[in-house]
Design a protein around this motif. Structure first.
Motif, PDB file in Angstrom:
ATOM      1  N   UNK A   1      44.828  48.087  45.217  1.00  0.00           N
ATOM      2  CA  UNK A   1      44.938  46.820  45.946  1.00  0.00           C
ATOM      3  C   UNK A   1      43.582  46.195  46.265  1.00  0.00           C
ATOM      4  N   UNK A   2      42.500  46.862  45.903  1.00  0.00           N
ATOM      5  CA  UNK A   2      41.173  46.360  46.217  1.00  0.00           C
ATOM      6  C   UNK A   2      40.879  45.048  45.492  1.00  0.00           C
ATOM      7  N   UNK A   3      40.250  44.113  46.189  1.00  0.00           N
ATOM      8  CA  UNK A   3      39.855  42.843  45.583  1.00  0.00           C
ATOM      9  C   UNK A   3      38.451  42.970  44.988  1.00  0.00           C
ATOM     10  N   UNK A   4      38.130  42.045  44.118  1.00  0.00           N
ATOM     11  CA  UNK A   4      36.798  42.069  43.512  1.00  0.00           C
ATOM     12  C   UNK A   4      35.711  41.859  44.562  1.00  0.00           C
ATOM     13  N   UNK A   5      35.995  41.003  45.528  1.00  0.00           N
ATOM     14  CA  UNK A   5      35.025  40.769  46.598  1.00  0.00           C
ATOM     15  C   UNK A   5      34.754  42.046  47.385  1.00  0.00           C
ATOM     16  N   UNK A   6      35.819  42.779  47.712  1.00  0.00           N
ATOM     17  CA  UNK A   6      35.659  44.046  48.437  1.00  0.00           C
ATOM     18  C   UNK A   6      34.890  45.059  47.595  1.00  0.00           C
TER      19      UNK A   6
END
Length: 320
Positions: free
Chosen positions: A276-281
């Motif tokens: 579920x991790x976003x690219x920003x994170x």
């Protein structure tokens, strides 16, 4: 100061800067290594790692890297962790738990050379850490630090193989250590038998194009080979299997380098949280981590391959 005093000062400085071992070899042309590397490349065992074919002469001749090279100083830095990932999480190679070792050790090498130049005078030299055409394991062996095991890693009798290797080539003569002549792997085949993708051969040859680390880090294709499905044993970034099973690593001791302390997310993220991790994170969390090397798209590709053996989105562009 004579060369014996110079040598003593260099080894003392290595210890003061936090390196665990320091060995010194005479700078010579590595003729046997050149033949072995040429044969390995000719068999295509570097896969799509074309950079390994570049600068062939520089890899085997230290004088082409540092004019007038006389000595090759090899330094080892322990990275074996005290804490490990939670069971069931996508696995990350231990070397990538903390900050990017390239940056950490490169800074230490710059300081090392500056201290030596300040004390010993006009010395030309260059430091390298896994980012230039240097056969660091061969130099470590020639410097008396250990032997190259069947798994291709440098192994020390004292603490096994969980070490980063750094090299400093200088143009002054020093007292040289005897090469490490004995191979203490003996008849052990644990790494060969444990390798999930059969990348380790009987003759100490490593087929880089079959290694899980190659697939999960080096290979930029968005589609991983279908014949590797089910073989990754949940390794998402790198692979430590051949080191984890090595009997010599029962002597490994936790490092004391704060920069290598694990990023909390490396130890604690679950599979679901990774997915579920976003690219920003990703960019924020791993901005100082070697994990950023495979980029967000690479991590997503690897996760999808672990879970499904295919990509969810069918994107066939390379990971840039």
């Amino acid at each position: 100061m004579n060369k014996t005093d110079h040598t003593a000062f260099i080894k003392k400085t290595a210890n003061q800067l936090g390196f665990d071992y320091c060995g010194i070899a005479k700078a010579v042309f590595l003729d046997e290594d050149a033949r072995r590397l040429e044969a390995w490349l000719s068999k295509g065992m570097n896969g799509k790692m074309q950079y390994m074919e570049n600068h062939f002469d520089l890899r085997t001749n230290p004088s082409l890297l540092v004019p007038g090279a006389k000595s090759v100083i090899t330094l080892l830095k322990n990275y074996y962790p005290k804490d490990f990932q939670q069971e069931g999480s996508p696995k990350i190679s231990k070397y990538a738990y903390g900050k990017d070792y390239h940056e950490v050790i490169r800074a230490k090498l710059r300081e090392f050379l500056a201290v030596v130049q300040d004390e010993l005078g006009e010395i030309n030299g260059r430091g390298f850490v896994d980012s230039a055409p240097v056969l660091e394991r061969s130099w470590a062996n020639r410097s008396g630090l250990g032997w190259i095991g069947k798994n291709g890693n440098l192994i020390t009798k004292q603490q096994g193989s969980f070490f980063f290797i750094a090299t400093l080539i200088v143009d002054i003569e020093l007292d040289y250590d005897d090469a490490f002549a004995k191979d203490y792997c003996g008849s052990c085949r644990k790494c060969i038998e444990a390798c999930p993708t059969d990348a380790i051969m009987e003759d100490k040859t490593i087929n880089g194009s079959s290694c899980i680390s190659y697939f999960t880090i080096e290979l930029k294709d968005m589609l991983l080979p279908g014949d590797m499905k089910g073989k990754f044993q949940n390794w998402m970034f790198g692979c430590d299997v051949c080191q984890d099973v090595c009997p010599w690593n029962r002597f490994s001791k936790p490092h004391n380098e704060s920069a290598f302390s694990p990023i909390p997310e490396v130890l604690n993220l679950s599979s679901k949280e990774w997915e579920e991790m976003t690219e920003e994170s990703f960019r924020t969390i791993f901005k100082e981590s070697p994990i950023k090397r495979t980029k967000f798209g690479g991590i997503k590709r690897n996760l999808s391959f672990l879970n499904h053996g295919i990509l969810n989105h069918g994107d066939t562009d390379d990971i840039k």
